[in-house]
Design a protein around this motif. Structure first.
Motif, PDB file in Angstrom:
ATOM      1  N   VAL A 161       0.778  -1.219  -0.016  1.00  0.00           N
ATOM      2  CA  VAL A 161      -0.040  -0.037  -0.115  1.00  0.00           C
ATOM      3  C   VAL A 161       0.812   1.336   0.009  1.00  0.00           C
ATOM      4  CG1 VAL A 161      -1.867   1.310   1.220  1.00  0.00           C
ATOM      5  CG2 VAL A 161      -1.651  -1.375   1.105  1.00  0.00           C
ATOM      6  N   LEU A 162       1.841   1.460   0.695  1.00  0.00           N
ATOM      7  CA  LEU A 162       2.540   2.453   1.209  1.00  0.00           C
ATOM      8  C   LEU A 162       3.948   2.535  -0.008  1.00  0.00           C
ATOM      9  CD1 LEU A 162       2.400   3.102   4.930  1.00  0.00           C
ATOM     10  CD2 LEU A 162       0.765   3.932   3.077  1.00  0.00           C
ATOM     11  N   GLY A 163       4.173   1.180  -0.300  1.00  0.00           N
ATOM     12  CA  GLY A 163       5.545   1.326  -1.206  1.00  0.00           C
ATOM     13  C   GLY A 163       6.654   1.385  -0.428  1.00  0.00           C
ATOM     14  N   ILE A 164       6.779   1.348   1.159  1.00  0.00           N
ATOM     15  CA  ILE A 164       7.861   1.085   1.794  1.00  0.00           C
ATOM     16  C   ILE A 164       8.105  -0.350   2.031  1.00  0.00           C
ATOM     17  CG2 ILE A 164       8.782   1.884   3.957  1.00  0.00           C
ATOM     18  CD1 ILE A 164       6.356   3.902   3.957  1.00  0.00           C
ATOM     19  N   SER A 165       9.202  -0.857   1.693  1.00  0.00           N
ATOM     20  CA  SER A 165       9.537  -2.074   1.810  1.00  0.00           C
ATOM     21  C   SER A 165       9.893  -2.389   3.687  1.00  0.00           C
ATOM     22  CB  SER A 165      10.811  -2.370   1.394  1.00  0.00           C
ATOM     23  OG  SER A 165      12.030  -1.728   2.088  1.00  0.00           O
ATOM     24  N   ALA A 166       9.537  -3.633   3.932  1.00  0.00           N
ATOM     25  CA  ALA A 166       9.511  -4.054   5.318  1.00  0.00           C
ATOM     26  C   ALA A 166      10.983  -3.883   6.086  1.00  0.00           C
ATOM     27  CB  ALA A 166       9.324  -5.768   5.418  1.00  0.00           C
ATOM     28  N   GLN A 167      11.850  -3.829   5.317  1.00  0.00           N
ATOM     29  CA  GLN A 167      13.315  -3.412   5.878  1.00  0.00           C
ATOM     30  C   GLN A 167      13.275  -2.008   6.202  1.00  0.00           C
ATOM     31  OE1 GLN A 167      12.920  -5.323   3.042  1.00  0.00           O
ATOM     32  NE2 GLN A 167      13.927  -7.181   3.304  1.00  0.00           N
ATOM     33  N   TRP A 168      12.703  -1.030   5.129  1.00  0.00           N
ATOM     34  CA  TRP A 168      12.823   0.367   5.359  1.00  0.00           C
ATOM     35  C   TRP A 168      11.704   0.735   6.357  1.00  0.00           C
ATOM     36  CZ3 TRP A 168      16.422   3.793   5.012  1.00  0.00           C
ATOM     37  CH2 TRP A 168      17.227   3.693   4.055  1.00  0.00           C
ATOM     38  N   PHE A 169      10.767  -0.076   6.395  1.00  0.00           N
ATOM     39  CA  PHE A 169       9.876   0.326   7.407  1.00  0.00           C
ATOM     40  C   PHE A 169      10.156   0.148   8.804  1.00  0.00           C
ATOM     41  CE2 PHE A 169       6.216  -1.048  10.318  1.00  0.00           C
ATOM     42  CZ  PHE A 169       5.506   0.000  10.375  1.00  0.00           C
ATOM     43  N   THR A 170      10.990  -0.941   9.026  1.00  0.00           N
ATOM     44  CA  THR A 170      11.523  -1.262  10.288  1.00  0.00           C
ATOM     45  C   THR A 170      12.692  -0.281  10.863  1.00  0.00           C
ATOM     46  OG1 THR A 170      11.335  -3.790   9.666  1.00  0.00           O
ATOM     47  CG2 THR A 170      12.770  -3.108  11.721  1.00  0.00           C
ATOM     48  N   VAL A 171      13.448   0.321   9.783  1.00  0.00           N
ATOM     49  CA  VAL A 171      14.410   1.238  10.039  1.00  0.00           C
ATOM     50  C   VAL A 171      13.649   2.591  10.346  1.00  0.00           C
ATOM     51  CG1 VAL A 171      16.133   2.909   9.072  1.00  0.00           C
ATOM     52  CG2 VAL A 171      16.137   0.324   8.395  1.00  0.00           C
ATOM     53  N   ILE A 172      12.760   2.765   9.684  1.00  0.00           N
ATOM     54  CA  ILE A 172      11.756   4.014  10.081  1.00  0.00           C
ATOM     55  C   ILE A 172      11.174   3.832  11.371  1.00  0.00           C
ATOM     56  CG2 ILE A 172       9.915   5.678   9.530  1.00  0.00           C
ATOM     57  CD1 ILE A 172      10.594   4.791   6.349  1.00  0.00           C
ATOM     58  N   MET A 173      10.707   2.645  11.612  1.00  0.00           N
ATOM     59  CA  MET A 173      10.114   2.770  12.878  1.00  0.00           C
ATOM     60  C   MET A 173      10.958   2.636  14.121  1.00  0.00           C
ATOM     61  SD  MET A 173       6.651   2.067  13.387  1.00  0.00           S
ATOM     62  CE  MET A 173       6.233   0.846  14.533  1.00  0.00           C
ATOM     63  N   THR A 174      12.051   2.256  13.923  1.00  0.00           N
ATOM     64  CA  THR A 174      13.341   1.988  14.727  1.00  0.00           C
ATOM     65  C   THR A 174      13.592   3.522  15.336  1.00  0.00           C
ATOM     66  OG1 THR A 174      13.977   0.046  14.115  1.00  0.00           O
ATOM     67  CG2 THR A 174      15.389   1.121  15.738  1.00  0.00           C
ATOM     68  N   VAL A 175      13.938   4.259  14.167  1.00  0.00           N
ATOM     69  CA  VAL A 175      14.282   5.846  14.419  1.00  0.00           C
ATOM     70  C   VAL A 175      13.266   6.611  15.100  1.00  0.00           C
ATOM     71  CG1 VAL A 175      14.911   8.260  13.327  1.00  0.00           C
ATOM     72  CG2 VAL A 175      15.901   5.726  12.465  1.00  0.00           C
TER      73      VAL A 175
END
Lengths: 200, 177
Positions: A161-175
């Motif tokens: 839906v958002l076009g953000i990969s699971a890896q990047w989502f995890t990085v963003i969530m962590t930050v």
């Protein structure tokens, strides 16, 4: 290899035994973290106790990272895992109604079970409320059965839906999580100075 | 085990330590069963079972309740019901260990009466219950378990619950401050 029960590594007869054991650990952590108190929980919305944000955010990040590794090593077949389906409109409305219930009642279903367990009468009332709410939802179902099934997007992932990969989502969530841990700790310090009757 | 003091005599886990443990439980649950932990589904099963026992023909004809009676098994014979019993006993165990189990009592902000708190809890629970059915789960089953496995719907529910909580916090501040 995993998931073990769907893949037949553990016989499905163990399903309910495992359910109780998982629940036991889950409930223990909720209570031990302070979620058996509505005042601890509601603190996240008023700045005097951010325990909910800390526990919840940490859990989601740990799980996100864990699943990425399990998938990377080929230990967990993510296609066999239940990914909650999306019904956009109904779930958006549902989450808003839940938010309303959360700020009025101070519990959610899981935390209210642990609060009843240690003797909170208000948690019991919250539980009765959930029961009544679900009953009313069922009784009124013909009024919104079409809406309930609308907005279906399948087992959509964040990437779909958002076009953000699971890896990047995890990085963003962590930050975002680390930043929020720091900011909320500062807010908490200031707010707590003005709250005398709530002990921390 | 790291702990911090709260409410004078009771001790809670360090929240980050608790969060890591909870994350590991999420991973273990999906790894073993292929699904995540939840809670509201158990109350739904209880509602469906109750309606089915009290008024079976009504339950069969209701467009919602009948969905969970189709296979002829009791709705209480479900994974989430057993898991939720576990949640209760897990809370009980923690309460025993940390000395938080006391007589039945109402916990509330001293600026409101216990009657107000009980009414708020009942009304709040009612809204939460309605919301879980539209939302396909609650804070555990939808928001946490969903977001853990990168479900868009789970993420949506998580953002929706907390954003609404913050948006409405001002209106209900007398209940908590």
């Amino acid at each position: 290899m995993g998931p073990l029960i769907p893949n037949g590594v553990i016989a499905s007869g163990w399903d309910f035994v495992i359910a109780i054991l998982i629940g036991l650990v889950f409930g223990f952590i909720l209570e031990a973290s302070g979620f058996s108190s509505s005042r601890n929980i509601a603190g996240v919305f008023y700045g005097y106790n951010f325990v909910v944000l800390r526990v919840f955010f940490t859990a989601v990040i740990v799980a996100n990272v864990g699943f990425l590794y399990l998938d990377y090593f080929g230990w967990l077949d993510l296609s066999k895992v239940y990914v909650l389906p999306t019904y956009f409109g109904p779930m958006l409305l549902g989450s808003i109604i839940m938010g309303l219930g959360f700020i009025i009642g101070g519990f959610c279903p899981g935390t209210t079970f642990t609060a009843i367990a240690i003797g909170k009468k208000d948690a019991l009332f919250f539980f009765i409320g959930i029961f009544i709410g679900i009953f009313l939802f069922g009784e009124g179902f013909p009024l919104y059965d079409k809406f309930y099934a609308s907005g279906y997007m399948g087992n959509a992932t964040i990437e779909d839906v958002l076009g953000i990969s699971a890896q990047w989502f995890t990085v963003i969530m962590t930050v975002v999580a680390l930043a929020s841990f720091w900011v909320t700790a500062e807010i908490e310090k200031k707010v707590r100075k003005n709250r005398k009757e709530y002990k921390f | 085990m790291s702990e911090h003091k709260n409410n004078g005599s009771t001790k809670y886990l360090n929240p980050y330590f608790g969060g890591v443990l909870l994350g590991l439980v999420l991973i273990a649950t999906f790894f073993i069963t292929g699904r995540g932990p939840g809670a509201s589904g158990a109350v739904k099963s209880l509602v469906v079972e109750t309606v089915d026992v009290v008024a079976p023909s009504h339950a069969e004809s209701n467009g919602y309740f009948s969905r969970f009676l189709a296979d002829g098994k009791s709705p209480l014979n479900s994974w989430l019901v057993f898991e939720s019993m576990g949640i209760f006993f897990g809370g009980l165990l923690s309460g025993v260990i940390f000395g938080r189990i006391k007589k039945f009592r109402v916990e509330h902000n001293p600026n409101i009466t216990s009657k107000t708190r009980l009414i708020a809890a009942l009304v709040g629970g009612m809204f939460f219950g309605i919301g879980t059915q539209f939302g396909r789960g609650c804070t555990s089953g939808a928001a946490m378990s969903g977001t853990a496995v990168f479900s868009f719907g789970g993420f949506l529910v998580m953002v929706g619950i907390f954003a609404t909580g913050y948006a409405l916090a001002w209106f209900f501040r007398k209940l908590w401050l």
